[in-house]
Design a protein around this motif. Structure first.
Motif, short mmCIF file in Angstrom:
data_model
loop_
_atom_site.label_atom_id
_atom_site.label_comp_id
_atom_site.label_asym_id
_atom_site.label_seq_id
_atom_site.Cartn_x
_atom_site.Cartn_y
_atom_site.Cartn_z
N ASN A 1 8.11 6.15 8.00
CA ASN A 1 9.44 5.87 8.54
C ASN A 1 10.08 4.76 7.69
O ASN A 1 9.43 4.20 6.79
N TYR B 1 6.73 13.70 15.92
CA TYR B 1 5.71 12.64 15.94
C TYR B 1 4.93 12.68 17.26
O TYR B 1 3.69 12.70 17.25
N TYR C 1 12.63 14.20 14.68
CA TYR C 1 11.56 13.44 14.04
C TYR C 1 10.67 12.78 15.08
O TYR C 1 9.45 12.70 14.91
N TYR D 1 13.10 4.65 14.63
CA TYR D 1 14.06 5.15 13.64
C TYR D 1 15.44 4.60 13.97
O TYR D 1 15.69 4.15 15.09
#
Length: 473
Positions: free
Chosen positions: A347, A400, A396, A383
């Motif tokens: 990330n 994860y 995303y 993020y």
């Protein structure tokens, strides 16, 4: 994916999410609350990386019912949160503030009203400022104060809380405070780190002893950030570096909390580094043995890759800006160095996206500490989320979480006793020194209006939990 074995774990599986007091509550000076070390640090010139504070944060102090209701609507049946010590005992040692007790009583009652199990952490980084000014965790008087604070909480909430956690992440907290130097007291001296971590673990053990002597129902644990330690090269030098890193990050906490003893090779190593070991008292050994935990709270984010130490002084740096010009670095003189796998995704803050870390650490803990159940108390990824037409499409984060949950299930299938899984975090919040740009929440918080908006990951998680209920019904 099959559901966790409900019979083997002897209780309902906990699917939920987590927060911490300073990161989400706000209300920093309301209802008699005293100052914490983070209140003072964030208002000081030392807070110069991301100069923001938690004065309002997510305003969870006033909006906790809406947040808990949203958890329940998302099929979550568990909520891990921390109590602010300075709300309960404003100066850390003196009079108890009834308004603080009343607030957390309402939070706990709200959880039960919505069918959400409260999991309560007593200490999550925020220390009353008078204790901090008196030496913080390097002062043994802080251990005494914590034991009393814990007893106040057990007596106040023991009738309605069955999952307690003493302290959060003794490893990571002290690494930031005394290694990287980005958390108060903002120093770089690993010898002082070992003093602080010893006292935190002693405070935890004494709280556990106090919990049991008080005859309280339920279970009590400690939250450890633990990592599978790996190397990209398989040779004796790399294996030795991994062994030392395991002592440095994992075993210095987990051996003590679970088995009641510090690893002898760890104590020998820090003494050889020049640590003054006078903080160890002979009578503490019995306390550590009596104060072992019922379960381990496990914060899982990634693995740690290491290589052998080469040369130079200890140097630890963290990327707290999410900027490509900022890097993470760990060089511990005489111990190991951090390594990087160029093939894996990271990330913007440099955290490796490596779901197998979940499986690897659970199996390692199963083999090293047989009979110790685990609750995944944090797992998530930060993020800079983007809002499109009022929504956050965080694929995303879904990828994860899905990867880590699948690896958790694989570990359960291979005999790991996992009792719950909690996403970090319930809502967007203050990410310590990272500020507010690094978002972890299943629910977006607009920090200007404080409006809440469920993200795509919130809906994915709700559907995932519902599917597990269907399998077990």
């Amino acid at each position: 994916m099959t559901a966790p074995d409900q019979n083997r774990t002897h209780e309902k599986f906990l699917w939920g999410s987590a927060t911490a007091a300073y990161q989400c509550e706000g209300g920093w000076d309301e209802d008699g609350k005293g100052l914490s070390n983070w209140d003072v640090f964030c208002h000081s010139d030392d807070n110069d990386v991301n100069p923001v504070d938690g004065d309002v944060a997510s305003d969870h102090y006033h909006r906790y019912e809406d947040d808990i209701r949203m958890m329940a609507e998302g099929n979550q049946n568990a909520y891990r949160f921390s109590i602010s010590w300075s709300r309960i005992i404003p100066d850390g040692t003196g009079a108890v503030e009834q308004r603080g007790l009343d607030h957390y009583r309402k939070v706990i009652e709200t959880c039960h009203r919505y069918g959400v199990e409260p999991l309560v952490t007593l200490y999550h980084y925020d220390l009353p400022q008078p204790l901090f000014e008196n030496g913080g965790w390097e002062n043994r008087e802080t251990v005494d104060a914590f034991e009393r604070y814990a007893e106040v909480c057990f007596d106040a909430f023991g009738d309605s809380v069955t999952h307690w956690m003493t302290v959060n992440e003794p490893n990571y907290e002290t690494l930031c405070e005394y290694g990287i130097g980005n958390y108060p007291p903002n120093v770089r001296d690993l010898r002082r780190r070992w003093h602080a971590i010893y006292n935190i673990l002693l405070a935890s053990a004494r709280a556990v002893v106090r919990f049991r002597s008080g005859g309280h129902a339920g279970q009590i644990g400690l939250v450890s950030d633990s990592y599978p330690i790996e190397s990209l090269v398989d040779d004796e030098a790399h294996r030795d570096a991994a062994r030392l890193a395991d002592l440095f990050f994992n075993r210095c906490v987990n051996d003590v909390a679970i088995d009641g003893t510090f690893p002898v090779e760890f104590l020998d190593k820090i003494e050889s580094d020049g640590t003054d070991m006078s903080f160890i008292h002979r009578d503490d050994a019995a306390v550590f043995l009596d104060g072992t935990i019922d379960y381990l709270g496990l914060n899982v984010y990634d693995r740690i890759l290491v290589k052998p130490y080469t040369t130079g002084e200890t140097n630890l740096r963290a990327n707290n800006t999410g900027d490509a010009t900022s890097t993470n670095q760990i060089i511990v003189k005489g111990w190991f160095e951090h390594d990087v796998d160029p093939t894996t995704e990271k990330n913007p803050w440099g955290m490796e996206i490596y779901p197998q870390a979940m499986y690897d650490i659970l199996v390692e803990l199963r083999d090293r500490y047989p009979g110790t159940p685990v609750i995944i108390t944090e797992n998530g990824v930060g993020y800079r989320d983007v809002v499109v037409d009022g929504e956050v499409h965080d694929d995303y984060r879904i990828d994860y979480l899905r990867g880590f949950v699948e690896q958790m299930q694989r570990a359960i299938d291979d005999g790991c006793d996992v009792r719950g899984y909690l996403v970090w975090s319930t809502i967007d919040l203050y990410s310590w020194i990272n500020g507010y740009e690094k978002r972890y929440g299943l629910v977006r918080v607009d920090f200007d209006t404080l409006a809440r908006t469920p993200k795509d990951s919130y809906h994915w998680y709700a559907a995932h939990i519902a599917a597990q209920k269907e399998i077990t019904s």
